[in-house]
Design a protein around this motif. Structure first.
Motif, PDB file in Angstrom:
ATOM      1  N   GLU A   6       2.445  -3.886 -11.069  1.00  0.00           N
ATOM      2  CA  GLU A   6       3.244  -3.423  -9.956  1.00  0.00           C
ATOM      3  C   GLU A   6       2.489  -1.794  -9.130  1.00  0.00           C
ATOM      4  OE1 GLU A   6       6.510  -4.246 -13.011  1.00  0.00           O
ATOM      5  OE2 GLU A   6       4.920  -3.503 -12.577  1.00  0.00           O
ATOM      6  N   GLY A   8       3.045   0.475  -5.464  1.00  0.00           N
ATOM      7  CA  GLY A   8       3.712   0.672  -4.120  1.00  0.00           C
ATOM      8  C   GLY A   8       5.056   1.380  -4.119  1.00  0.00           C
ATOM      9  N   ARG A  19       6.623  -0.889   0.313  1.00  0.00           N
ATOM     10  CA  ARG A  19       5.960  -2.472   0.429  1.00  0.00           C
ATOM     11  C   ARG A  19       5.683  -2.239  -1.255  1.00  0.00           C
ATOM     12  NH1 ARG A  19       1.487  -5.939   1.826  1.00  0.00           N
ATOM     13  NH2 ARG A  19       2.372  -8.021   1.744  1.00  0.00           N
ATOM     14  N   SER A  21       4.047  -4.140  -4.178  1.00  0.00           N
ATOM     15  CA  SER A  21       3.123  -5.273  -4.652  1.00  0.00           C
ATOM     16  C   SER A  21       3.172  -5.288  -6.140  1.00  0.00           C
ATOM     17  CB  SER A  21       2.000  -4.948  -4.663  1.00  0.00           C
ATOM     18  OG  SER A  21       1.750  -4.703  -2.605  1.00  0.00           O
ATOM     19  N   CYS A  22       2.757  -6.966  -6.292  1.00  0.00           N
ATOM     20  CA  CYS A  22       2.192  -6.992  -7.669  1.00  0.00           C
ATOM     21  C   CYS A  22       0.991  -7.450  -8.114  1.00  0.00           C
ATOM     22  CB  CYS A  22       4.018  -7.801  -8.756  1.00  0.00           C
ATOM     23  SG  CYS A  22       3.755  -8.674 -10.011  1.00  0.00           S
ATOM     24  N   ASP A  73       0.959 -13.833  -2.048  1.00  0.00           N
ATOM     25  CA  ASP A  73      -0.109 -14.623  -1.407  1.00  0.00           C
ATOM     26  C   ASP A  73      -1.252 -14.896  -2.741  1.00  0.00           C
ATOM     27  OD1 ASP A  73      -2.824 -14.696  -0.693  1.00  0.00           O
ATOM     28  OD2 ASP A  73      -2.112 -12.419   0.612  1.00  0.00           O
ATOM     29  N   SER A  78      -0.636 -12.661  -5.889  1.00  0.00           N
ATOM     30  CA  SER A  78       0.530 -11.384  -5.909  1.00  0.00           C
ATOM     31  C   SER A  78       1.204 -11.473  -5.487  1.00  0.00           C
ATOM     32  CB  SER A  78      -0.268 -10.448  -5.117  1.00  0.00           C
ATOM     33  OG  SER A  78      -1.441 -10.214  -5.272  1.00  0.00           O
ATOM     34  N   TYR A  80       5.030  -9.595  -3.604  1.00  0.00           N
ATOM     35  CA  TYR A  80       5.424  -8.634  -2.975  1.00  0.00           C
ATOM     36  C   TYR A  80       6.764  -8.156  -2.470  1.00  0.00           C
ATOM     37  CZ  TYR A  80       0.101  -9.165  -1.243  1.00  0.00           C
ATOM     38  OH  TYR A  80      -0.885  -9.011  -1.821  1.00  0.00           O
ATOM     39  N   GLN A  82       9.074  -6.447   0.335  1.00  0.00           N
ATOM     40  CA  GLN A  82       9.259  -5.729   1.444  1.00  0.00           C
ATOM     41  C   GLN A  82      10.769  -5.172   1.727  1.00  0.00           C
ATOM     42  OE1 GLN A  82       6.317  -4.335   3.866  1.00  0.00           O
ATOM     43  NE2 GLN A  82       8.719  -3.430   4.175  1.00  0.00           N
ATOM     44  N   CYS A  96       8.875  -6.222 -11.527  1.00  0.00           N
ATOM     45  CA  CYS A  96       8.044  -7.883 -11.624  1.00  0.00           C
ATOM     46  C   CYS A  96       7.886  -7.966 -12.912  1.00  0.00           C
ATOM     47  CB  CYS A  96       6.407  -7.826 -10.602  1.00  0.00           C
ATOM     48  SG  CYS A  96       6.038  -8.947 -10.372  1.00  0.00           S
TER      49      CYS A  96
END
Length: 129
Positions: A6, A8, A19, A21-22, A73, A78, A80, A82, A96
């Motif tokens: 992880e 962010g 945001r 991210s993982c 994505d 990944s 995410y 938000q 995550c």
């Protein structure tokens, strides 16, 4: 070796956005649900959001529905999160997690932390009032 990393997290004022991210690696996650959980000191991990690896199916905890958006994505392997309209009560360590879809029973099994096989190390989110 499966890894979920992880990033962010940080400090933000109430009403702000972050945001998360993982980055996932080490196996194919096609048949997995990816989840975000959060935890505060002295409490268990709380479900925040989940998404199918394809990104087509999503679900949210009532406390974040309409403010948070989970997405994937596939090209970047990944996931995410938000987070908009952040509140002080959103302050927590965010994790995550990846849970295999086979062998799971009941609707919304993915809200239970025990159903996830892989976890990241967590990222701190702090929302000041």
């Amino acid at each position: 070796q499966v890894q979920l990393v992880e990033s962010g997290g940080g400090l933000v004022q109430a009403g702000g956005s972050l945001r998360l991210s993982c980055a996932a690696s080490g196996r194919t996650f096609t048949s997995y649900i990816m989840g975000w959980f959060r935890q505060t000191p002295g409490k268990g991990r709380e479900f925040v959001a989940a998404v199918s690896w394809s990104g087509i199916t999503t679900d949210y905890a009532d406390s974040v529905n309409g403010r948070f958006t989970i997405s994937t994505d596939l090209a970047k392997n990944s996931v995410y999160l938000q987070m908009n309209g952040l509140k002080p009560e959103d302050t927590a360590v965010y994790y995550c997690a990846a849970g295999a879809t086979w062998g799971k029973f009941g609707s919304r099994w993915y809200i239970r932390p025990s159903e996830y096989e892989y976890w990241g190390q967590g990222t701190q989110v702090t929302v000041s009032s």
